[in-house]
Motif scaffolding. Structure first.
Motif, PDB file in Angstrom:
ATOM      1  N   VAL A 193       0.229   8.541  -2.580  1.00  0.00           N
ATOM      2  CA  VAL A 193       0.764  10.334  -1.815  1.00  0.00           C
ATOM      3  C   VAL A 193       0.958  11.536  -3.115  1.00  0.00           C
ATOM      4  N   ALA A 194       0.590  11.507  -4.325  1.00  0.00           N
ATOM      5  CA  ALA A 194       1.424  12.006  -5.337  1.00  0.00           C
ATOM      6  C   ALA A 194       0.354  13.669  -5.082  1.00  0.00           C
ATOM      7  N   PRO A 195      -1.446  13.003  -4.795  1.00  0.00           N
ATOM      8  CA  PRO A 195      -2.174  14.108  -5.260  1.00  0.00           C
ATOM      9  C   PRO A 195      -2.112  14.842  -3.452  1.00  0.00           C
ATOM     10  N   THR A 196      -1.400  14.879  -2.700  1.00  0.00           N
ATOM     11  CA  THR A 196      -1.323  14.445  -1.162  1.00  0.00           C
ATOM     12  C   THR A 196      -0.063  15.816  -1.502  1.00  0.00           C
ATOM     13  N   ALA A 197       0.682  15.926  -2.703  1.00  0.00           N
ATOM     14  CA  ALA A 197       2.204  16.455  -2.343  1.00  0.00           C
ATOM     15  C   ALA A 197       1.473  17.490  -2.793  1.00  0.00           C
ATOM     16  N   ILE A 198       0.755  17.669  -3.989  1.00  0.00           N
ATOM     17  CA  ILE A 198       1.036  18.484  -4.884  1.00  0.00           C
ATOM     18  C   ILE A 198       0.384  19.399  -4.651  1.00  0.00           C
ATOM     19  N   ILE A 199      -1.061  18.567  -3.546  1.00  0.00           N
ATOM     20  CA  ILE A 199      -2.150  20.297  -2.709  1.00  0.00           C
ATOM     21  C   ILE A 199      -1.303  20.706  -1.450  1.00  0.00           C
ATOM     22  N   LEU A 200      -0.229  19.790  -0.526  1.00  0.00           N
ATOM     23  CA  LEU A 200       0.164  20.884   0.177  1.00  0.00           C
ATOM     24  C   LEU A 200       1.113  21.480  -0.371  1.00  0.00           C
ATOM     25  N   SER A 201       2.099  21.281  -1.699  1.00  0.00           N
ATOM     26  CA  SER A 201       3.506  22.225  -2.405  1.00  0.00           C
ATOM     27  C   SER A 201       2.338  23.474  -2.988  1.00  0.00           C
ATOM     28  N   GLU A 202       1.635  22.841  -3.635  1.00  0.00           N
ATOM     29  CA  GLU A 202       0.697  24.321  -5.400  1.00  0.00           C
ATOM     30  C   GLU A 202      -0.299  24.828  -4.963  1.00  0.00           C
ATOM     31  N   ALA A 203      -1.530  24.580  -3.833  1.00  0.00           N
ATOM     32  CA  ALA A 203      -2.444  24.186  -4.008  1.00  0.00           C
ATOM     33  C   ALA A 203      -2.353  26.350  -3.683  1.00  0.00           C
ATOM     34  N   PRO A 204      -3.225  27.150  -3.477  1.00  0.00           N
ATOM     35  CA  PRO A 204      -3.735  28.288  -2.605  1.00  0.00           C
ATOM     36  C   PRO A 204      -4.234  27.728  -1.404  1.00  0.00           C
ATOM     37  N   GLY A 205      -2.601  28.252  -0.609  1.00  0.00           N
ATOM     38  CA  GLY A 205      -3.021  28.533   0.477  1.00  0.00           C
ATOM     39  C   GLY A 205      -1.895  27.131   1.335  1.00  0.00           C
ATOM     40  N   ALA A 206      -1.129  26.241   0.621  1.00  0.00           N
ATOM     41  CA  ALA A 206      -0.839  25.410   0.989  1.00  0.00           C
ATOM     42  C   ALA A 206       0.084  25.222   1.848  1.00  0.00           C
ATOM     43  N   SER A 207       0.004  24.755   2.886  1.00  0.00           N
ATOM     44  CA  SER A 207       1.231  24.659   3.783  1.00  0.00           C
ATOM     45  C   SER A 207       2.035  23.805   3.526  1.00  0.00           C
ATOM     46  N   GLN A 208       3.540  24.539   3.292  1.00  0.00           N
ATOM     47  CA  GLN A 208       4.949  23.853   3.010  1.00  0.00           C
ATOM     48  C   GLN A 208       5.131  23.176   4.522  1.00  0.00           C
ATOM     49  N   PRO A 209       5.016  23.996   5.808  1.00  0.00           N
ATOM     50  CA  PRO A 209       5.597  23.764   6.735  1.00  0.00           C
ATOM     51  C   PRO A 209       5.133  21.868   7.142  1.00  0.00           C
ATOM     52  N   LEU A 210       3.732  22.283   7.009  1.00  0.00           N
ATOM     53  CA  LEU A 210       3.501  20.232   6.972  1.00  0.00           C
ATOM     54  C   LEU A 210       4.387  19.445   5.871  1.00  0.00           C
ATOM     55  N   ARG A 211       3.936  19.831   4.868  1.00  0.00           N
ATOM     56  CA  ARG A 211       5.041  19.030   3.569  1.00  0.00           C
ATOM     57  C   ARG A 211       6.014  18.792   3.909  1.00  0.00           C
ATOM     58  N   ILE A 212       7.089  20.013   4.799  1.00  0.00           N
ATOM     59  CA  ILE A 212       8.908  19.676   4.960  1.00  0.00           C
ATOM     60  C   ILE A 212       8.436  18.579   6.499  1.00  0.00           C
ATOM     61  N   ALA A 213       7.041  18.999   7.275  1.00  0.00           N
ATOM     62  CA  ALA A 213       7.563  18.025   8.048  1.00  0.00           C
ATOM     63  C   ALA A 213       6.609  16.505   8.086  1.00  0.00           C
ATOM     64  N   ILE A 214       5.958  16.148   7.378  1.00  0.00           N
ATOM     65  CA  ILE A 214       6.000  14.631   6.642  1.00  0.00           C
ATOM     66  C   ILE A 214       7.278  14.204   6.092  1.00  0.00           C
ATOM     67  N   ALA A 215       7.798  14.931   5.789  1.00  0.00           N
ATOM     68  CA  ALA A 215       9.071  14.585   4.676  1.00  0.00           C
ATOM     69  C   ALA A 215      10.246  13.986   5.535  1.00  0.00           C
ATOM     70  N   CYS A 216      10.341  14.531   6.616  1.00  0.00           N
ATOM     71  CA  CYS A 216      11.224  14.941   7.784  1.00  0.00           C
ATOM     72  C   CYS A 216      10.566  13.582   8.530  1.00  0.00           C
ATOM     73  N   VAL A 217       9.638  13.433   8.745  1.00  0.00           N
ATOM     74  CA  VAL A 217       9.387  12.393   9.990  1.00  0.00           C
ATOM     75  C   VAL A 217       9.622  11.294   9.105  1.00  0.00           C
ATOM     76  N   ALA A 218       9.452  10.944   7.709  1.00  0.00           N
ATOM     77  CA  ALA A 218       9.456   9.856   6.980  1.00  0.00           C
ATOM     78  C   ALA A 218      10.878   9.501   6.894  1.00  0.00           C
ATOM     79  N   ALA A 219      11.700  10.423   6.815  1.00  0.00           N
ATOM     80  CA  ALA A 219      13.465  10.213   6.844  1.00  0.00           C
ATOM     81  C   ALA A 219      13.490   9.670   7.960  1.00  0.00           C
ATOM     82  N   ALA A 220      12.561  10.734   9.412  1.00  0.00           N
ATOM     83  CA  ALA A 220      13.144  10.219  10.615  1.00  0.00           C
ATOM     84  C   ALA A 220      13.200   8.354  10.774  1.00  0.00           C
TER      85      ALA A 220
END
Length: 762
Positions: free
Chosen positions: A708-735
Motif C-alpha cells: 500500500v505504500a506507493p498508493t499512500a504516496i500517490i494519494l498524499s504527495e502526487a500533484p492533485g492528490a486526493s487527501q479526503p480519499l486518503r483519510i477516508a481509507i484510513a478511517c475505514v481501516a481503523a473502523a
C-alpha cells in the motif's frame, strides 16, 4: 530495467526441476510412512476419531478462509500499477495461499495417520529408534513439500515475469503469510482450548491422567495437536520460506541486479539437497537422549548447507562488485569479494539458527537448569511456578533478541557502509536459515506426532509398560523440538521482517521516483532520512506498531480463555449428567467437544486477522509512510521479544510438568503436580497460539505496508492528490479494526453471562 540472460533462465529452470524432485521425494516418503504397521484395532479406532475431527475442522476452515482470499484478490488487483503485474500479483496471491494451505493440510493429513504407527512401533524390539524414525520421516514429507512448493512458486514467477518477478512475488508471499496466520491462530485456539479444558477438569478437578478416555476433551485435544502444530506450523514455515525469498529477490534486484535476483533462489535450492541428507541421516539411538540424535542431524545438515552455499557463491558470482550489474551505484564501488561476503552472510544465518536451537533447548529442555528450576518451584504452589516460568521467558527473550541483533549487525559490517547491500545481506542470512528448513519442519512435526502417539497408547490401554516409557520419552523430546523450531521460526521471521523493512523502503523509493524525485537510489536515501526516530510522528508509529503486537497477543490468548471455559463447562456437564463415565460404563460425547472447538476457533480467528491487515493501512494512509516505517520497526522489535517470551515460557512450563510426572517432587496427583498443571495450562496459549502466531503477523503487516505504500504516496504527495480519499481509507481501516475488537469484547461479555448459572464440579 534489469536484464535476465539465458544463463539465469537456465539456472532458474534447473532449480524448478529440483523443486519437482523434492515433491517426488515427499511422495515416496509418504508411501514409506503409510506402509508401517497401524497397531491394534483399539488404537486404530482412536486414531480414526482423531482423523475425522481434524479433517472436519480443516475442511470448514478452508471454506471460511476462501472468502478472505477472494476479497484480498480483488483488493490487490485494484492497486495501481502495470496491468500485467497487477494480474500476476493477484494470481500469485492465490498461489501462495493455496501452497500454504496445501502444506498445512498435508502436515495434518499425514500426522493423523503416522501417530498410530508411532504408537505401534514403540512396542518393537528397538521401539525408541523405530518410533522416532516414523515421526521424523513424517515431518520430512512436509519438509520436502515446503521446500518444493516454495522453490516452485519462486521459479515460476522468475521464468514468467523475469525482472518484474519481485513485484509479483509480493502477492505470493502475502498469500502464504495471510493463510499461515489464519491457520496458526485458528488451529492454536482449537488445540489449546481443548488442552486447557481437558487438563483443568481431568487432572485438577477429577484426578484422572492425561489422555484418559473418560475425559470428553481428549479426542479434541489430540485433534488440536494436528490442526495447530502440524497444519499451523507447516503453513507458518512455508510462509517464512516464501516471504524470505520475496524480500531477498526485491532487495537483490535493487542491490545487485540480475545476480541478485538469481542468487537467493540458488541458495534456497541448496535446501533440497540438505533436506534429503538431513532427513535420511537423522537417527535416534536406543541408548542416548532423544534430543541428541535430532540435534546431531540438524548440525550435520547445517554444515552441509554452509559448504554447498559457499560452493554456489564461488561458482556463480564474480570476484568483484564491479562485475555485478547492480542498480545501486554505491554497491558497484564496494571493495571486497562478493563471493566471500555473500557466503559469509549465509554462514551468519545458519550459525544464528544453530545458536537459537541451543538457546531454546537450554531454556526449555527437560534436562536443562532453567526448566529444572521451574519444576522445583512446584513445591511451593502454582504462583511460584508461573513467576519462575515467566521470568525464564523474559530472560530468554533478551538473549535471543541479542543473538539476532548480533547477526544483523554482522551483516551491516560485511556491507562496508552500503545500506542497500546490508539489507540484502540480511535477506541472504535468512536464506541461509532456509537451507535447513526441511529438517526444521521435520523436527517440529515430530512433536505433535509423538504427543498423539502417547495419547493413543494411553486411551487404548493396549501398550505394554516398556512401550509406554518409550512414548513418554519421545513426547518429552517432541516438546523440546517444538520449542526449538518455534525459536528458529522467530529468528527467521525477524530476518525476513527486517529484509521486508528494506523492501518497504524500496517501495517508498519507487513511489517517490515516479513523482519525479530523482532515481530510485536517491529516493531511497531520502526515504530513510524521513524515518528519523526523533520525528514525533515516526515515534508515534513505533509505539503503535509495538502496541499492535500486544493487542494481537491479547486477542489470541483471550480467545483461548473463552473457548477453554466453554470446554470446561461442557466436560463438567458430561461428568455430571452421563452416568458411568468414571467407571468406564458410559461413553463421553467426544464429538460435541470437537464441534465446540471448531466453531469457536473459526469464529475467533477473524478478529486478529483483520487487525493485522487493517492496522498498517490505517497508519499508512492516516499518518503517512514515515510513521508507517516506525510502525513496522516497533512491531518487529516488540514481536521478537513477545514471541520468544511466550514460546519459551510455555515450553518450560510444559516440560516442568513432565519432570514432575516422571516422579519428581511427589509425582502425579501430588500438590506439586497440581501446581505444574496450572503452569502448563497458562503456558498452552502462550506457546501454541499467541507466540507462534506473531511470526506471520509481523510479516503480514510488512507485506501490507509494502503493497500500500506507493498508493499512500500517490494519494498524499502526487500533484492533485486526493487527501479526503486518503483519510477516508484510513478511517475505514481503523473502523474495521475497532469494530472487530469491539465485537470480540461483546462475545466475551456474552460468554460470562451465559456461564453465570453454571454449577461447578465437585
Amino acid at each position: 530495467m534489469v536484464s535476465f540472460g539465458n544463463t539465469s533462465i537456465t539456472i532458474v529452470a534447473v532449480i524448478g526441476i529440483m523443486a519437482l524432485v523434492a515433491l517426488v521425494v515427499a511422495w515416496f516418503l509418504r508411501g514409506w510412512v503409510l506402509r508401517q504397521h497401524e497397531g491394534t484395532p483399539g488404537m486404530q479406532a482412536i486414531a480414526a476419531a482423531v482423523q475425522e475431527g481434524a479433517q472436519a475442522y480443516l475442511n470448514r476452515q478452508m471454506r471460511t478462509l476462501s472468502v478472505f482470499a477472494v476479497l484480498v484478490f480483488a483488493l490487490l488487483f485494484a492497486l495501481p500499477g502495470e496491468l500485467a503485474v497487477r494480474i500476476g500479483r493477484s494470481v500469485a496471491f492465490l498461489g501462495g495461499a493455496l501452497f500454504s494451505a496445501a502444506t498445512g493440510y498435508l502436515g495434518m493429513w499425514l500426522a493423523v495417520r503416522a501417530n498410530v504407527r508411532v504408537a505401534a512401533a514403540a512396542g518393537s524390539s528397538d521401539g525408541k529408534a523405530d518410533g522416532a524414525r516414523i515421526a521424523f520421516r513424517t515431518g520430512g514429507v512436509v519438509g520436502m513439500a515446503v521446500v518444493g512448493l516454495g522453490l516452485l512458486g519462486a521459479a515460476l514467477a522468475l521464468l514468467t515475469f523475469r525482472d518484474k518477478a519481485p513485484a509479483v512475488l509480493e502477492g505470493f508471499g502475502f498469500g502464504a503469510a495471510l493463510l499461515a496466520m489464519f491457520m496458526r491462530v485458528g488451529g492454536g485456539i482449537f488445540t489449546k482450548a481443548a488442552d486447557v479444558g481437558a487438563d483443568l477438569v481431568g487432572k485438577v478437578e477429577v484426578g484422572i491422567p492425561e489422555d484418559d478416555p473418560r475425559n470428553a476433551a481428549t479426542i479434541a485435544d489430540n485433534v488440536g495437536d494436528n490442526v495447530g502444530d502440524c497444519a499451523g506450523m507447516a503453513a507458518d514455515l512455508f510462509e517464512s520460506y516464501a516471504v524470505t525469498l520475496v524480500a531477498s529477490l526485491i532487495l537483490g534486484k535493487a542491490a545487485l541486479g540480475e545476480q541478485g535476483l538469481v542468487f537467493p533462489i540458488l541458495i534456497a535450492a541448496v535446501g533440497v539437497v540438505v533436506a534429503l541428507i538431513g532427513i535420511a541421516a537423522t537417527r535416534i539411538k536406543r541408548d542416548e537422549p532423544g534430543l541428541r540424535g535430532i540435534n546431531r542431524g540438524f548440525y550435520l545438515s547445517a554444515g552441509i548447507g554452509i559448504v554447498l552455499s559457499a560452493v554456489a557463491s564461488y561458482v556463480y558470482l564474480p570476484a568483484t562488485f564491479a562485475g555485478l550489474s547492480g542498480l545501486a551505484s554505491e554497491v558497484s564501488r564496494q571493495p571486497g569479494d562478493p563471493r566471500l561476503i555473500l557466503a559469509a552472510a549465509v554462514v551468519i544465518g545458519v550459525v544464528l539458527a544453530g545458536g537459537i536451537l541451543w538457546l531454546t533447548g537450554y531454556y526449555t529442555g527437560t534436562e536443562s537448569g532453567p526448566t529444572m528450576r521451574v519444576a522445583a518451584s512446584t513445591r511451593t504452589g502454582a504462583a511460584t511456578v508461573i513467576l519462575s516460568g515467566f521470568g525464564l521467558g523474559l530472560e530468554s527473550a533478551a538473549f535471543t533478541a541479542g543473538a539476532i541483533a548480533v547477526a544483523i549487525s554482522l551483516c551491516f559490517v560485511l556491507a562496508g557502509g552500503s545500506l542497500w547491500l546490508a539489507l540484502f545481506l540480511i535477506a541472504v542470512a535468512g536464506c541461509g536459515v532456509l537451507t535447513t528448513v526441511g529438517v526444521i519442519v521435520a523436527m517440529d512435526t515430530f512433536g505433535p506426532i509423538s504427543d498423539n502417539a502417547q495419547g493413543i497408547a494411553e486411551m487404548s490401554g493396549e501398550v505394554h509398560l516398556d512401550a509406554a516409557l518409550v512414548l513418554t520419552d519421545l513426547d518429552a523430546v517432541g516438546n523440546t523440538t517444538k520449542a526449538i523450531t518455534k525459536g528458529i521460526a522467530i529468528a527467521t521471521a525477524v530476518l525476513a521482517a527486517t529484509a521486508l523493512f528494506g523492501a518497504y523502503n524500496d517501495a517508498v523509493a519507487g513511489g517517490r521516483a515516479t513523482l519525479g524525485e530523482g532515481t530510485i537510489s536517491d529516493a531511497f536515501v531520502k526515504a530513510m532520512a524521513d524515518y528519523s526516530i526523533v520525528a514525533p510522528m515516526t515515534l508515534i508509529g513505533v509505539v503503535l506498531g509495538a502496541a499492535t503486537v500486544f493487542l494481537f497477543a491479547n486477542l489470541c490468548i483471550d480467545s483461548v480463555t473463552r473457548t477453554a471455559s466453554t470446554i470446561v463447562f461442557e466436560v463438567r456437564r458430561q461428568f455430571r449428567e452421563i452416568p458411568g463415565i468414571m467407571t468406564g460404563e458410559g461413553r463421553p460425547e467426544y464429538g460435541r467437544v470437537v464441534d465446540i472447538c471448531t466453531k469457536a476457533s473459526l469464529r475467533e480467528l477473524v478478529t486478529p486477522g483483520l487487525l493485522a491487515v487493517t492496522a498498517p493501512m490505517a497508519v499508512g494512509f492516516g499518518l503517512g509512510v514515515g510513521p508507517l516505517a516506525g510502525f513496522l520497526a516497533g512491531s518487529i522489535a516488540a514481536g521478537v521479544l513477545m514471541a520468544v517470551l511466550l514460546s519459551n515460557s510455555g515450553g518450560a512450563w510444559d516440560n516442568a510438568k513432565k519432570i514432575v510426572e516422571d516422579g519428581n517432587y511427589g509425582g502425579k496427583n501430588s500438590k506439586a503436580h497440581e501446581a505444574s498443571v496450572i503452569g502448563d495450562t497458562v503456558g498452552d496459549p502462550f506457546k501454541d497460539t499467541a507466540g507462534p502466531a506473531i511470526n506471520p503477523l509481523i510479516k503480514v503487516m510488512n507485506l501490507v505496508s509494502v503493497l500500500v505504500a506507493p498508493t499512500a504516496i500517490i494519494l498524499s504527495e502526487a500533484p492533485g492528490a486526493s487527501q479526503p480519499l486518503r483519510i477516508a481509507i484510513a478511517c475505514v481501516a481503523a473502523a474495521i479494526a475497532f469494530g472487530a475488537i469491539t465485537n470480540a469484547r461483546l462475545r466475551a461479555n456474552r460468554a460470562i453471562a451465559s456461564a453465570d448459572d453454571e454449577v461447578p464440579a465437585r
